[in-house]
Each structure stands twice: as structure tokens, then as C-alpha cells.
Design a protein around this motif. Structure first.
Motif, PDB file in Angstrom:
ATOM      1  N   ARG A   1     -62.315 -73.250  34.380  1.00  9.75           N
ATOM      2  CA  ARG A   1     -61.934 -74.977  34.822  1.00  9.75           C
ATOM      3  C   ARG A   1     -60.441 -75.109  34.311  1.00  9.75           C
ATOM      4  O   ARG A   1     -60.275 -75.653  34.822  1.00  9.75           O
ATOM      5  N   LEU A   2     -60.454 -74.804  33.127  1.00 10.51           N
ATOM      6  CA  LEU A   2     -59.365 -75.231  32.291  1.00 10.51           C
ATOM      7  C   LEU A   2     -57.899 -75.135  32.863  1.00 10.51           C
ATOM      8  O   LEU A   2     -57.289 -75.577  32.663  1.00 10.51           O
TER       9      LEU A   2
ATOM     10  N   PRO B   1     -58.981 -76.827  36.939  1.00 10.56           N
ATOM     11  CA  PRO B   1     -59.750 -78.394  36.003  1.00 10.56           C
ATOM     12  C   PRO B   1     -59.563 -79.685  37.228  1.00 10.56           C
ATOM     13  O   PRO B   1     -59.861 -80.516  35.977  1.00 10.56           O
TER      14      PRO B   1
ATOM     15  N   LYS C   1     -60.619 -81.165  30.327  1.00  8.24           N
ATOM     16  CA  LYS C   1     -59.687 -80.796  29.306  1.00  8.24           C
ATOM     17  C   LYS C   1     -60.541 -80.123  28.072  1.00  8.24           C
ATOM     18  O   LYS C   1     -60.367 -78.456  27.819  1.00  8.24           O
TER      19      LYS C   1
ATOM     20  N   TYR D   1     -63.525 -78.691  28.259  1.00 10.78           N
ATOM     21  CA  TYR D   1     -63.701 -76.849  28.731  1.00 10.78           C
ATOM     22  C   TYR D   1     -62.919 -75.625  27.335  1.00 10.78           C
ATOM     23  O   TYR D   1     -63.342 -74.765  26.694  1.00 10.78           O
TER      24      TYR D   1
END
Length: 460
Positions: free
Chosen positions: A351-352, A356, A371, A374
Motif C-alpha cells: 500500500r505504501l 498509496p 502513509k 502504512y
């Protein structure tokens, strides 16, 4: 607690956007984006299936330890002595564990309408256990051997591992690892949950909050109520807390507390099978497992009974490793939590770096906090992963070697081989991943499920 809550928030965000059975590997695939979706989907599918199926066997053996510890309380001699070096003792642990497994699995063959009652009974039982420990145990300790001082509770350390002082302290995460995993379970039954995009994600958050807050209170309580360390380490029962109950409450009441704990763990195992069977069902439905056509079927009531049977066979076979070697079984079980922690950290990392700005349709979208959340989840789960594959005793030899890293590596190799040899047209084609990302990024309406398992719910 803080980092566990952050991890739960990350999972709730993606669960709300993708409420599908066996969802954790779908989350990983979609988090990776179209190009790498299949690879990471296969990886987490193998990881999570191994973890959840192994948990069933490990929990049954842990429950058996509660029962047999009453032998130590009542000072009953066992032929050959109490200890894992005695094959007769291991055989008894194995037989009891297998019996407990049968009971836990049988609950999963009940009609679906009974599940609500099972869940409610389990929650009532666990709350009874909690309040008995909070109220009865401290009163009994006060009247017997007395509380430990605040200095002991908050400043005393003990190095029984032989590790450097700093790493010895970090190894304490081993004893909380069981509470740091598993809160993705509500996502696995999302297709049987009404308004799943809200309820399943909320279930992840609530379970993490309840575990963290009540677990923290219980930990502090137990630290004050535990006898002095030299007395604790002299206890020879497989589950020393049963003997602590006997020392504080008395031998008779310790039986009552053991029964409560045993029933609670049986129900805990049966509910874990509910979640893990949906995961196995979903992986098989997507064609990843051998015999997928049979495993991925549902019965007339929409329940994945064949997946439950697979879990029973796997757990029963895994428990047989107790007979030749308790070390072998412990190594297998210790590897059970590692894939889940690895999956949590991997999803956060994907995800980061990969997606994102996706999943904006989530009811739990993290917005500007995403962020930092994450990154925090990646670092924290990375630390826990390092602890779980670390040697538990130093210096390391053949007997103290932690085989969890070897088992995790083998599962990862099988996952990569499965990904390599499975045609791309068979599972998670790129256009499907792209369509799902459009749905969850606000370009199309997300799909809601009607609370049943069926062909129309197929994530393919």
C-alpha cells in the motif's frame, strides 16, 4: 497496542473496499497493483492458508495442556514421568488433542442458524473467564501468597534465554504474538456478512481494540498475581497457570477455572475454523489448491463443509507429529503465526509503495494518515517477524534451533512454484485486477455482497 491498532486500521481500510471471503490474499494482490498482483496474491494465499490451518492444531494441543496439568496439581504419578521426553506422555497429549479437534470441527457442521448462538455463548464464556480473573484471582492471591510489588512488576527482568539483554527483552513479543494476529478473521467471512463493507472492517477494528485493551489489563493483573519467579520456574505442569490457580484459589477451584479455560479454547478453535475454512474455500474456489473443484464447493445451505473437512484432515495429521517429537510439533506450530505477521507487513508495504492512492471508496479510508500508518505497520510487523524467526535460546544448537524460518521459507517456495506453473488465465488476470482497482478508487461503484457464498460472489 498502538501499533496493533494501526495495523488493524490498515487492514480495515482495504477490507471495507474488498469484502471478499479469503480476503487477505485478495487484499495483497490488489495492493500490489495490476503488474504484480498475481505474484503477491499467490504468496499471501499460501502464507495465510498455512497459518490458519496450523493454528487449529496448535490450539488443540494448548487446550490439552490445560487438562493434563491437573495431574501436576493433584500430584498424580504418570508412567515414565511427566515430560515431553516420555513417549507415553506425548501419546496422551496427542490423543486428547485429537479428541478436542473432533469436538471443535463438529461444531462447524452445525446448521448456519446456530452460529449466532455459538458466537454469543463463546463471548459470554470468555467474559466470564475474564471477570473471574479480574475479581476472584486477586482476592485469592491476597489471602494466600500475596501480590508482587510494583517494583517487581515494572522493573524486574529475567534472562532465561541466554540472549543479549536487549534482545532478551525484545523476545517478550513471542508471548504476545498470539494476540497480535488473527483480527483479519472477520474479513474472511465477509461474503456471509450483511453490509460487509462496513461491518467486516469494523469487526477488524473492534477485535483489535478489545484484545489490546482487555489484554493489557489482564497482563498487568497477572504480573501482580504471579508468584515469585523462582517459584514460577519450579512449576512443572505443561500449562503452569493451572498450578498458579491451584496455589491461589485451591485445588478444587483450579478445576473449575481449568474447565472454563478449556471450554473457551474449544470454542475459540471452532470459531477460528469458521474463518479459516472460508479462506481455504476462497483459495480453492480460485483454483490455487489441489482438488480445488471439490474443496471450493458449498453445500445446500451455502456452507463450505468440504473446506472444513480439509482443515480437519490437515490438523489431525499435523498433531501426529507430537508422537515422534514434541520439538517437531512445536516448530511447526511456531511457524503458524509467522505467515500472518508477514502478510500484514507485506500488505502495508505494498500500500505504501505500490497503491498509496487507491481504495478511496473504503468506509475506513485513512486519508492523510495513510502513509504514516502504512510505514508504522511495516516497521512494527517487521520487528515481530524478526522475533518470531529468531532463536529462542542461545547459544543455538540442534535442539534449540527455531525451524520456523525453514518452514516459512519452504511455504514461500511452494507459493512461488505455484505462481510460476499456474497459467495467468486461470487466476487473477490483469484486467480483473484493474477493474477491481477502478471499483475501489472511486471510478465505479463497489460491489456489495448479499450475505451468502455462491458463484456470483466469485472474486474472479
Amino acid at each position: 497496542m498502538v501499533f496493533m491498532f494501526i495495523t488493524a486500521a490498515v487492514l480495515a481500510e482495504i477490507c471495507s473496499a474488498l469484502p471478499l471471503s479469503g480476503s487477505i490474499y485478495i487484499w495483497a494482490a490488489e495492493s500490489a497493483g495490476p503488474k504484480y498482483a498475481r505474484f503477491f496474491g499467490f504468496l499471501v494465499a499460501w502464507w495465510s492458508t498455512t497459518a490458519w490451518m496450523t493454528f487449529t492444531a496448535g490450539n488443540c494441543q494448548s487446550t490439552a495442556n490445560y487438562i493434563v496439568s491437573q495431574l501436576a496439581v493433584w500430584e498424580i504419578d504418570f508412567p515414565g514421568g511427566v515430560g515431553n521426553e516420555n513417549v507415553k506422555w506425548r501419546a496422551m497429549i496427542w490423543a486428547i488433542s485429537e479428541g478436542l479437534l473432533v469436538v471443535s470441527i463438529a461444531i462447524n457442521y452445525l446448521p448456519p442458524r446456530w452460529y449466532s448462538h455459538v458466537f454469543k455463548f463463546t463471548m459470554a464464556l470468555m467474559m466470564l473467564d475474564f471477570f473471574l480473573n479480574v475479581i476472584w484471582l486477586p482476592i485469592a492471591v491476597h489471602n494466600t501468597y500475596g501480590f508482587r510489588s510494583a517494583s517487581d512488576v515494572f522493573t524486574q527482568t529475567y534472562n532465561g534465554t541466554g540472549a543479549p539483554a536487549g534482545w532478551n527483552w525484545i523476545l517478550s513479543f513471542l508471548f504476545t504474538a498470539g494476540t497480535l494476529t488473527g483480527f483479519d478473521a472477520s474479513g474472511h467471512i465477509a461474503e456471509e456478512t450483511k453490509n460487509a463493507s462496513v461491518v467486516a472492517g469494523r469487526g477488524i477494528l473492534y477485535s483489535a481494540f478489545a484484545t489490546g485493551i482487555l489484554g493489557f489489563a489482564t497482563t498487568i493483573l497477572f504480573l501482580f498475581c504471579t508468584p515469585p519467579l523462582d517459584q514460577v520456574f519450579a512449576l512443572d505442569a505443561p500449562q503452569p497457570f493451572v498450578q498458579i490457580y491451584a496455589l491461589s484459589l485451591g485445588k478444587g477451584p483450579s478445576i473449575f477455572m481449568t474447565v472454563i479455560a478449556t471450554l473457551g479454547m474449544i470454542m475459540n478453535t471452532s470459531i477460528a475454523v469458521v474463518a479459516s475454512s472460508r479462506l481455504v474455500f476462497a483459495v480453492a474456489r480460485d483454483g490455487v489448491l489441489p482438488l480445488s473443484g471439490w474443496i471450493g464447493r458449498v453445500d445446500s445451505s451455502g456452507q463450505p463443509k468440504n473446506a472444513v473437512t480439509v482443515i480437519f484432515v490437515f490438523a489431525a495429521f499435523l498433531l501426529c507429529s507430537i508422537l515422534p517429537s514434541q520439538v517437531a510439533f512445536t516448530s511447526l506450530v511456531s511457524a503458524g503465526g509467522i505467515p500472518t505477521i508477514a502478510a500484514y507487513g507485506l500488505i502495508a508495504m505494498l500500500r505504501l509503495f505500490m497503491t498509496p492512492d487507491s481504495f478511496k471508496t473504503s468506509h475506513f479510508y485513512l486519508g492523510k494518515f495513510r502513509k504514516p500508518f502504512y510505514l508504522a505497520a511495516v516497521l512494527f510487523n517487521g520487528l515481530v517477524f524478526a522475533v518470531m524467526i529468531s532463536p529462542f535460546y542461545f547459544p543455538v544448537d540442534a535442539e534449540s534451533f527455531n525451524f520456523a524460518c525453514v518452514i516459512f521459507g519452504a511455504v514461500t517456495i511452494f507459493a512461488i512454484m505455484s505462481w510460476y506453473f499456474t497459467p495467468a488465465s486461470s487466476w487473477l488476470r490483469q484486467e480483473q485486477v484493474e477493474q477491481a482497482l477502478r471499483n475501489t478508487s472511486g471510478d465505479a461503484a463497489p460491489v456489495e455482497h448479499d450475505g451468502s457464498l455462491g458463484d456470483h460472489d466469485d472474486p474472479k
